[in-house]
Design a protein around this motif. Structure first.
Motif, PDB file in Angstrom:
ATOM      1  N   VAL A 149       0.825  -1.212   0.000  1.00 34.45           N
ATOM      2  CA  VAL A 149       0.000   0.000   0.000  1.00 34.45           C
ATOM      3  C   VAL A 149       0.857   1.260   0.000  1.00 34.45           C
ATOM      4  O   VAL A 149       1.983   1.270   0.495  1.00 34.45           O
ATOM      5  N   SER A 150       0.298   2.317  -0.537  1.00 35.87           N
ATOM      6  CA  SER A 150       0.974   3.609  -0.571  1.00 35.87           C
ATOM      7  C   SER A 150       0.657   4.408   0.687  1.00 35.87           C
ATOM      8  O   SER A 150      -0.326   4.140   1.389  1.00 35.87           O
TER       9      SER A 150
ATOM     10  N   ASP B  46       3.194   7.762  -4.145  1.00 42.54           N
ATOM     11  CA  ASP B  46       4.300   7.063  -4.798  1.00 42.54           C
ATOM     12  C   ASP B  46       5.240   6.406  -3.794  1.00 42.54           C
ATOM     13  O   ASP B  46       6.300   5.888  -4.177  1.00 42.54           O
ATOM     14  N   ILE B  47       4.864   6.428  -2.527  1.00 40.78           N
ATOM     15  CA  ILE B  47       5.701   5.849  -1.472  1.00 40.78           C
ATOM     16  C   ILE B  47       4.991   4.637  -0.883  1.00 40.78           C
ATOM     17  O   ILE B  47       3.879   4.760  -0.358  1.00 40.78           O
ATOM     18  N   TYR B  48       5.615   3.474  -0.985  1.00 41.95           N
ATOM     19  CA  TYR B  48       5.043   2.238  -0.446  1.00 41.95           C
ATOM     20  C   TYR B  48       5.480   2.059   1.003  1.00 41.95           C
ATOM     21  O   TYR B  48       6.663   2.181   1.330  1.00 41.95           O
TER      22      TYR B  48
ATOM     23  N   LYS C  52       9.235   5.725  -7.751  1.00 40.30           N
ATOM     24  CA  LYS C  52       8.583   5.161  -6.575  1.00 40.30           C
ATOM     25  C   LYS C  52       9.623   5.075  -5.458  1.00 40.30           C
ATOM     26  O   LYS C  52      10.831   5.099  -5.699  1.00 40.30           O
ATOM     27  N   ALA C  53       9.138   4.965  -4.229  1.00 37.32           N
ATOM     28  CA  ALA C  53      10.020   4.757  -3.088  1.00 37.32           C
ATOM     29  C   ALA C  53       9.418   3.680  -2.203  1.00 37.32           C
ATOM     30  O   ALA C  53       8.205   3.629  -2.006  1.00 37.32           O
ATOM     31  N   VAL C  54      10.275   2.803  -1.698  1.00 34.70           N
ATOM     32  CA  VAL C  54       9.861   1.755  -0.774  1.00 34.70           C
ATOM     33  C   VAL C  54      10.354   2.146   0.606  1.00 34.70           C
ATOM     34  O   VAL C  54      11.562   2.221   0.847  1.00 34.70           O
ATOM     35  N   PHE C  55       9.427   2.424   1.507  1.00 35.31           N
ATOM     36  CA  PHE C  55       9.745   2.908   2.854  1.00 35.31           C
ATOM     37  C   PHE C  55      10.009   1.715   3.768  1.00 35.31           C
ATOM     38  O   PHE C  55       9.341   0.697   3.688  1.00 35.31           O
TER      39      PHE C  55
END
Length: 678
Positions: free
Chosen positions: A115-116, A337-339, A367-370
């Motif tokens: 999820v974002s 755009d951040i997961y 995109k960015a994966v947190f």
């Protein structure tokens, strides 16, 4: 040999480098923080040194690594992976919850929707929750460290124990031409950047703050003007395709802050694209930037994907968005755009930006994966970002979170996430084939005291044993097949999953090379096991029925190394793997191969492979293999440079690039042809 080296296989050069970087990071991040005396960098360093003495006798890979990671995340609060699920998370929301994990068998693991972020407020809450958790753990660690110090002092007075220390073709080039070699890539069909590249007519070399260009069409090499990076920059890697050159580097920028006393550094990964139709005068045609330090890049079907690691600053106000949300092209990324991570806290991102080589002036997606940056694996269709968990509150064993980002034609889309038990050795421990994700992990128990308890329990008093597991996941990241309890009390050192057959090496005192039948994703089976002294840190397919292993030769007690060991395995019958031939480079204590596969030059068609070994001096060696004569050394060169070295061929010449020196040799007899100092 004249002298043998004491060797602890679970505490190698990589561990040394990692801990040195950890201490430097700890120093830089605690300059303006009130840190308990037990957590001062000097105290941590002393504790790690004490642990190394114990670890060299008992080889517990996770012990120092886990303790070192604990020091960073607890004292500084930069690593989400080690922390418990805190308040304010999404545990009650079934659509956004943490992936469940059952017992050690892996039962109960289930995939989750990725999820974002809802908004920046949510991201800020996650960062602050980790900071609070870190402060709680810091106090606990400080108390424990004080107890450890007291216990060590008492022990010193009464003890005199000093201690003693087949779906893969086998080609390695992403080049479409057979006239020159290219980078040893992780995935066939997916291009990668490196510190040295060639287009068949020139060498492009990333060296410090420059990109050197060397013409090689004449007998004598020619140095061209090259590219100087402006500002506080360091060239990381580069990529060449036809008339395009992509230069990747990390730029450091300093801001004085609002008062002049609250200044800070920010890192940006940059990708500059040049037209090199005339390599003597490269022309910049596009430039991209994104937050964080450079991690890696990939190229697929004409699109470039750049990955960076960005650490959020928790000690800032909610309004200072740029300090904790990554930027792309100077603009803060949209929350959508951040997961988000699988638990209600986080501190860092893996940022991914894509653009086209044909039209590089605009990005196609970001995109960015947190969470926490970990091992990254890129298949031909998906990017997998993994994150290690060492937390007794989540499970009694170490775990790995896996997040899947699909990519195509420059577009990125989150596909899913899950967790499995155990941790990955490197990117070769995870592989995608026919829509299935296969991975092998080392599973370590976490005692009832959690990570802190494990840190302060001496290794000789820890009774748990590492085991190893294999998982096969479908395209939805649901487990379809698994094997557990492999090679008890050993850890995975290398792996190669090739089509319907996989191989992996574990080690403690001997080197079991396991072969596994992966043809049925619902029923993987171990079909072979070969036990030999030493271990392989890197495996590479070497033509039909052959598997090359590069590692260390270790005595039967697993303590003393006899040198660097090269092994050619006969895997024509995966159920009956044989050690066909071995070659020992004596008086050498290590190579770059185990942690940098790009450092290996391999060309199966030319039957040549080479790499740099370390001893009292650095030596670059090239080998060939013949079924009758076995492994044979055909070239050896002593080097004064101990940094990254690359070997490659163009036409009938072999080029050795070491630091600022380039040497050329005739491939026919390896006689020297020319050299140049840049």
């Amino acid at each position: 040999m004249d002298e043998k080296k004491n060797y602890s296989p679970d505490y190698d050069q990589t561990d040394l480098r990692d801990q040195e970087e950890l201490i430097r990071e700890l120093r830089s991040r605690t300059d303006d923080i009130d840190v308990p005396p037990a957590l001062e960098p000097e105290a941590i360093e002393e504790m790690l040194s004490h642990r190394r003495e114990v670890k060299s006798r008992r080889y517990r890979r996770r012990y120092i690594a886990g303790a070192a990671a604990a020091c960073v995340c607890l004292a500084v609060g930069i690593t989400a992976g080690y922390l418990t699920f805190g308040p304010g998370g999404r545990e009650a929301d079934s659509d956004r919850s943490t992936a469940a994990i059952g017992d050690e068998s892996g039962e109960g693991a289930r995939a989750q929707k990725i999820v974002s972020a809802e908004n920046y407020d949510e991201i800020y809450r996650y960062i602050q929750e980790e900071q609070r958790q870190a402060q709680r753990e810091t106090r606990a660690l400080s108390d424990g460290a004080a107890m450890e110090s007291a216990d060590s002092s008492d022990a010193a007075g009464g003890s005199s124990d000093s201690g003693s220390p087949a779906g893969y073709s086998g080609t390695t080039s992403d080049s479409t031409s057979a006239s020159y070699s290219d980078t040893n890539v992780r995935e066939e069909g997916v291009g990668e950047a490196d510190i040295v590249k060639t287009d068949g007519e020139n060498l492009y070399i990333a060296y410090e703050d420059t990109v050197e260009i060397v013409g090689i069409t004449e007998e004598a090499m020619q140095e061209y003007e090259g590219i100087d990076l402006e500002g506080d920059c360091y060239a990381s890697e580069l990529y060449v395709k036809e008339d395009k050159l992509v230069v990747l580097y990390t730029k450091n920028e300093y801001s004085d802050g609002e008062t002049g006393y609250d200044g800070y550094f920010r890192n940006y990964t940059c990708a500059d694209v040049y037209n090199i139709s005339d390599p003597k005068v490269p022309q910049k045609i596009a430039s991209f930037s994104q937050s964080g330090s450079y991690n890696t890049m990939r190229v697929r079907n004409g699109y470039v994907y750049v990955l960076s690691d960005f650490y959020a600053d928790a000690a800032v106000a909610r309004s200072d968005t740029r300090a904790y949300v990554p930027e792309v092209g100077g603009s803060v990324m949209d929350a959508k755009d951040i997961y988000m991570p699988q638990r209600g806290m986080g501190s860092s991102y893996t940022v991914i930006t894509a653009f086209s080589l044909d039209n590089p002036k605009e990005k196609t997606d970001s995109k960015a994966v947190f969470g926490t940056a970990g091992t990254c694996y890129v298949s031909t269709d998906n990017i997998y970002i993994t994150e290690n968990y060492y937390d007794n509150n989540d499970a009694d064993v170490t775990q790995t979170s896996i997040r899947k980002i699909s990519y195509k034609d420059g577009k990125l889309q989150g596909s899913g996430q899950t967790k499995v038990n155990g941790t990955l050795n490197d990117s070769f421990s995870i592989d995608e084939y026919n829509g299935y994700l296969r991975l092998v992990t080392t599973v370590s128990e976490i005692n009832s005291g959690g990570l802190l308890g494990d840190f302060f329990v001496p290794a000789e008093q820890q009774e748990s044993e590492d085991t190893n597991s294999l998982y096969i996941l479908d395209e939805n990241l649901e487990i379809t097949g698994e094997i557990h309890d492999l090679a008890r009390d050993e850890s995975i050192y290398s792996a190669r999953l090739m089509g319907d057959v996989g191989y992996f090496v574990t080690f403690k005192q001997v080197d079991p090379l396991f072969s596994v039948d992966l043809s049925d994703p619902r029923n993987p089976k171990i079909i072979g096991e070969l036990k030999i002294p030493g271990f392989s840190e890197y495996l590479h397919p070497y033509g039909d029925g052959k598997l090359l292993g590069i590692g260390m030769d270790v005595d039967e007690e697993g303590i003393t190394t006899e040198g660097v060991k090269i092994t050619m395995f006969d895997v024509s019958d995966p159920s009956d793997v044989r050690e066909e031939d071995t070659y020992i480079l004596e008086d050498m204590y290590g190579t770059d191969v185990g942690y940098d596969y790009k450092a290996v030059f391999v060309d199966v068609e030319k039957n040549l492979f080479g790499f740099l070994s370390y001893g009292d001096k650095g030596v670059y060696t090239i080998f060939t293999y013949d079924e009758e004569e076995g492994l044979k050394e055909v070239f050896s060169r002593e080097l004064t440079w101990y940094g990254s070295t690359r070997g490659l061929y163009v036409g009938e010449k072999f080029y050795l690039v070491s630091g600022s020196t380039v040497e050329s040799f005739r491939l026919s007899d390896f006689e020297k042809a020319d050299d140049i100092v840049l």
